[in-house]
Design a protein around this motif. Structure first.
Motif, PDB file in Angstrom:
ATOM      1  N   UNK A  56       0.703  -1.356   0.109  1.00 15.40           N
ATOM      2  CA  UNK A  56      -0.025  -0.123   0.112  1.00 15.40           C
ATOM      3  C   UNK A  56       0.740   1.138  -0.027  1.00 15.40           C
ATOM      4  N   UNK A  57       0.691   2.385  -0.894  1.00 12.05           N
ATOM      5  CA  UNK A  57       1.414   3.456  -0.984  1.00 12.05           C
ATOM      6  C   UNK A  57       0.683   4.571  -1.050  1.00 12.05           C
ATOM      7  N   UNK A  58       1.386   5.602  -0.387  1.00  9.68           N
ATOM      8  CA  UNK A  58       0.466   6.935  -0.613  1.00  9.68           C
ATOM      9  C   UNK A  58       1.229   7.708  -1.590  1.00  9.68           C
ATOM     10  N   UNK A  59       1.903   7.431  -2.511  1.00  6.16           N
ATOM     11  CA  UNK A  59       2.500   8.191  -3.633  1.00  6.16           C
ATOM     12  C   UNK A  59       2.802   7.284  -4.935  1.00  6.16           C
ATOM     13  N   UNK A  60       2.454   7.799  -5.896  1.00  2.00           N
ATOM     14  CA  UNK A  60       2.656   6.842  -7.184  1.00  2.00           C
ATOM     15  C   UNK A  60       4.111   6.669  -7.367  1.00  2.00           C
ATOM     16  N   UNK A  61       4.722   7.829  -7.157  1.00  2.00           N
ATOM     17  CA  UNK A  61       6.325   7.883  -7.103  1.00  2.00           C
ATOM     18  C   UNK A  61       6.980   6.416  -6.597  1.00  2.00           C
ATOM     19  N   UNK A  62       6.151   5.845  -5.271  1.00  2.00           N
ATOM     20  CA  UNK A  62       6.793   4.685  -4.735  1.00  2.00           C
ATOM     21  C   UNK A  62       6.632   3.593  -5.638  1.00  2.00           C
ATOM     22  N   UNK A  63       5.831   3.603  -6.620  1.00  2.00           N
ATOM     23  CA  UNK A  63       5.612   2.238  -7.528  1.00  2.00           C
ATOM     24  C   UNK A  63       6.820   2.347  -8.536  1.00  2.00           C
ATOM     25  N   UNK A  64       7.210   0.933  -8.692  1.00  2.00           N
ATOM     26  CA  UNK A  64       8.051   0.897  -9.801  1.00  2.00           C
ATOM     27  C   UNK A  64       7.481   1.073 -11.419  1.00  2.00           C
ATOM     28  N   UNK A  65       8.373   1.579 -12.204  1.00  2.00           N
ATOM     29  CA  UNK A  65       7.801   1.696 -13.487  1.00  2.00           C
ATOM     30  C   UNK A  65       7.532   0.411 -14.054  1.00  2.00           C
ATOM     31  N   UNK A  66       6.202   0.278 -14.800  1.00  2.00           N
ATOM     32  CA  UNK A  66       5.806  -0.869 -15.369  1.00  2.00           C
ATOM     33  C   UNK A  66       4.921  -1.821 -14.418  1.00  2.00           C
ATOM     34  N   UNK A  70      -3.636  -0.814  -8.100  1.00  2.00           N
ATOM     35  CA  UNK A  70      -5.008  -0.920  -8.023  1.00  2.00           C
ATOM     36  C   UNK A  70      -5.462   0.509  -7.171  1.00  2.00           C
ATOM     37  N   UNK A  71      -6.615   1.066  -7.807  1.00  2.00           N
ATOM     38  CA  UNK A  71      -6.845   2.477  -6.969  1.00  2.00           C
ATOM     39  C   UNK A  71      -7.762   1.928  -6.101  1.00  2.00           C
ATOM     40  N   UNK A  72      -8.024   2.430  -4.889  1.00  2.00           N
ATOM     41  CA  UNK A  72      -8.873   2.111  -3.836  1.00  2.00           C
ATOM     42  C   UNK A  72     -10.310   2.443  -4.101  1.00  2.00           C
ATOM     43  N   UNK A  73     -11.423   1.915  -3.177  1.00  2.00           N
ATOM     44  CA  UNK A  73     -12.841   2.229  -3.413  1.00  2.00           C
ATOM     45  C   UNK A  73     -12.968   3.762  -3.215  1.00  2.00           C
ATOM     46  N   UNK A  74     -12.245   4.312  -2.595  1.00  2.00           N
ATOM     47  CA  UNK A  74     -12.326   5.976  -2.399  1.00  2.00           C
ATOM     48  C   UNK A  74     -12.134   6.777  -3.695  1.00  2.00           C
ATOM     49  N   UNK A  75     -11.557   6.267  -4.725  1.00  2.00           N
ATOM     50  CA  UNK A  75     -11.254   6.949  -5.910  1.00  2.00           C
ATOM     51  C   UNK A  75     -10.183   7.443  -5.692  1.00  2.00           C
ATOM     52  N   UNK A  76      -9.667   8.427  -7.054  1.00  2.00           N
ATOM     53  CA  UNK A  76      -8.395   9.105  -7.151  1.00  2.00           C
ATOM     54  C   UNK A  76      -8.626  10.286  -8.140  1.00  2.00           C
ATOM     55  N   UNK A  77      -7.858  11.172  -8.255  1.00  2.00           N
ATOM     56  CA  UNK A  77      -7.858  12.188  -9.044  1.00  2.00           C
ATOM     57  C   UNK A  77      -7.611  12.251 -10.305  1.00  2.00           C
ATOM     58  N   UNK A  78      -7.853  12.934 -11.235  1.00  2.00           N
ATOM     59  CA  UNK A  78      -7.030  12.917 -12.608  1.00  2.00           C
ATOM     60  C   UNK A  78      -5.431  12.779 -12.584  1.00  2.00           C
ATOM     61  N   UNK A  79      -5.122  13.741 -11.613  1.00  2.00           N
ATOM     62  CA  UNK A  79      -3.599  13.848 -11.507  1.00  2.00           C
ATOM     63  C   UNK A  79      -2.906  12.106 -11.161  1.00  2.00           C
ATOM     64  N   UNK A  80      -3.544  11.733 -10.408  1.00  2.00           N
ATOM     65  CA  UNK A  80      -3.042  10.332 -10.174  1.00  2.00           C
ATOM     66  C   UNK A  80      -3.045   9.381 -11.111  1.00  2.00           C
ATOM     67  N   UNK A  81      -4.076   9.446 -12.075  1.00  2.00           N
ATOM     68  CA  UNK A  81      -4.196   8.616 -13.263  1.00  2.00           C
ATOM     69  C   UNK A  81      -3.086   9.142 -14.230  1.00  2.00           C
ATOM     70  N   UNK A  82      -2.833  10.449 -14.435  1.00  2.00           N
ATOM     71  CA  UNK A  82      -1.863  10.894 -15.042  1.00  2.00           C
ATOM     72  C   UNK A  82      -0.307  10.544 -14.810  1.00  2.00           C
ATOM     73  N   UNK A  83      -0.262  10.342 -13.660  1.00  2.00           N
ATOM     74  CA  UNK A  83       1.069   9.811 -12.976  1.00  2.00           C
ATOM     75  C   UNK A  83       1.251   8.490 -13.299  1.00  2.00           C
ATOM     76  N   UNK A  85      -0.005   6.860 -15.652  1.00  2.00           N
ATOM     77  CA  UNK A  85       0.208   6.501 -17.278  1.00  2.00           C
ATOM     78  C   UNK A  85       1.586   6.914 -17.425  1.00  2.00           C
ATOM     79  N   UNK A  86       2.279   7.985 -16.862  1.00  2.00           N
ATOM     80  CA  UNK A  86       3.611   8.408 -17.146  1.00  2.00           C
ATOM     81  C   UNK A  86       4.682   7.397 -16.641  1.00  2.00           C
ATOM     82  N   UNK A  87       4.218   6.619 -15.683  1.00  2.00           N
ATOM     83  CA  UNK A  87       5.159   5.515 -15.233  1.00  2.00           C
ATOM     84  C   UNK A  87       4.741   4.203 -15.829  1.00  2.00           C
ATOM     85  N   UNK A  88       3.724   4.236 -16.668  1.00  2.00           N
ATOM     86  CA  UNK A  88       3.705   3.211 -17.544  1.00  2.00           C
ATOM     87  C   UNK A  88       2.969   2.164 -16.593  1.00  2.00           C
TER      88      UNK A  88
END
Length: 310
Positions: A56-66, A70-83, A85-88
């Motif tokens: 479980x992470x609090x930042x997309x930057x903590x996740x390795x590229x590729x 999984x987004x939680x039941x509470x939802x995420x903002x468009x910024x998180x979806x963009x990040x 995508x950028x990390x593939x």
């Protein structure tokens, strides 16, 4: 002792879907598997998945590229979806459809030029995600005092939305205050408080009056679980919010008490039953089920998983 088990209680359709999504993702992709925020606000559920290798992470930057996220039941903002995508990242969206509904309303109101008043709790994952849909159009209010502080022009084009897991009574009071201050404000056709939140609150309101003690299974960071305990306390009943049977104290009970047991929308039924067995063993308690409302709602798995398990 008598135990009254409130129905409905426990997992809602959105939580069932989110947990099933994570279980399916584990089967399909194995570990490491990443979840952005807690899958649901329940400590035993999160610990169970963490023990299976979920990170479980609090930042997309903590996740390795590729990797898979999984987004939680509470939802995420468009910024998180963009990040993501950028990390593939392979992204699986387990957002509750009722939260998605609020997100879509926020986008629609913003496009139509409204300033949106969001009723919710600052810092809650759902609120962060919703506000991220139209941050330049949205103002958060948490109570009627925040409404009183608003300094928007009297003729502003305004709309309101609500966090799904708030108390019905609490939300109604804030919305009434908004309408008194800004009579032109508009809102969604149906209240955004989810069916499960409302049903569990109605059960406590109807049943707590005939009980001496109220037990709510749920975590301290669960908004809807906290509301259940608060409702009981407002009714003058001692109410305890706990995750597990190990947190029970014998000091809370008298041998002849009537005890109402309910559970927040993210609390597992196995923890409810463990509390029931504890009280049965200690106080020879009889158990009665009381159903206030039937629930027959279910949500499908995210499309990202459905295409894999056809």
């Amino acid at each position: 002792m008598k135990i009254i088990l409130a129905n409905p209680r426990g997992f809602c359709a959105g939580v069932n879907m989110a947990i099933a999504s994570l279980e399916t993702a584990l089967q399909q992709f194995g570990t490491p598997l990443y979840v952005y925020h807690e899958i649901v606000h329940n400590r035993p559920v999160v610990e169970r998945f963490r023990n299976q290798g979920v990170v479980f992470v609090e930042s997309i930057d903590e996740i390795p590229v590729g990797a898979t996220v999984l987004y939680s039941a509470h939802g995420v903002s468009p910024v998180i979806r963009t990040l993501s995508s950028e990390r593939q990242l392979r992204a699986i969206d387990a957002t509750c459809p009722l939260v998605t509904k609020v997100h879509k309303e926020a986008v629609r109101y913003a496009k139509e030029g409204y300033t949106i008043i969001l009723v919710g709790h600052e810092g809650h994952d759902e609120v962060i995600g919703t506000m991220g849909e139209a941050p330049e159009h949205m103002i958060l209010v948490q109570d009627i005092h925040d409404v009183a502080k608003l300094t928007l022009p009297a003729d502003s084009k305004l709309a309101y939305l609500t966090q799904t897991t708030l108390s019905v009574d609490e939300t109604e009071g804030i919305i009434d205050a908004l309408k008194q201050k800004y009579p032109q404000i508009v809102g969604p056709a149906k209240a955004d408080i989810c069916y499960a939140t409302q049903n569990r609150q109605e059960a406590v309101k109807e049943l707590a009056g005939i009980c001496d003690v109220v037990l709510v299974l749920g975590s301290q960071n669960s908004s809807n679980s906290n509301r259940l305990a608060e409702i009981a306390k407002v009714m003058g009943k001692p109410a305890y919010l706990i995750d597990r049977v190990q947190e029970l104290s014998l000091d809370w009970f008298q041998p002849n008490d009537t005890v109402l047991i309910t559970a927040g929308a993210s609390a597992p039924e196995e923890n409810v039953q463990a509390c029931v067995e504890f009280l049965r063993d200690r106080f020879q308690a009889d158990v009665e089920q009381r159903t206030i409302r039937e629930e027959h709602v279910s949500f499908p798995l995210p499309v990202e998983l459905r295409v894999l398990i056809r």
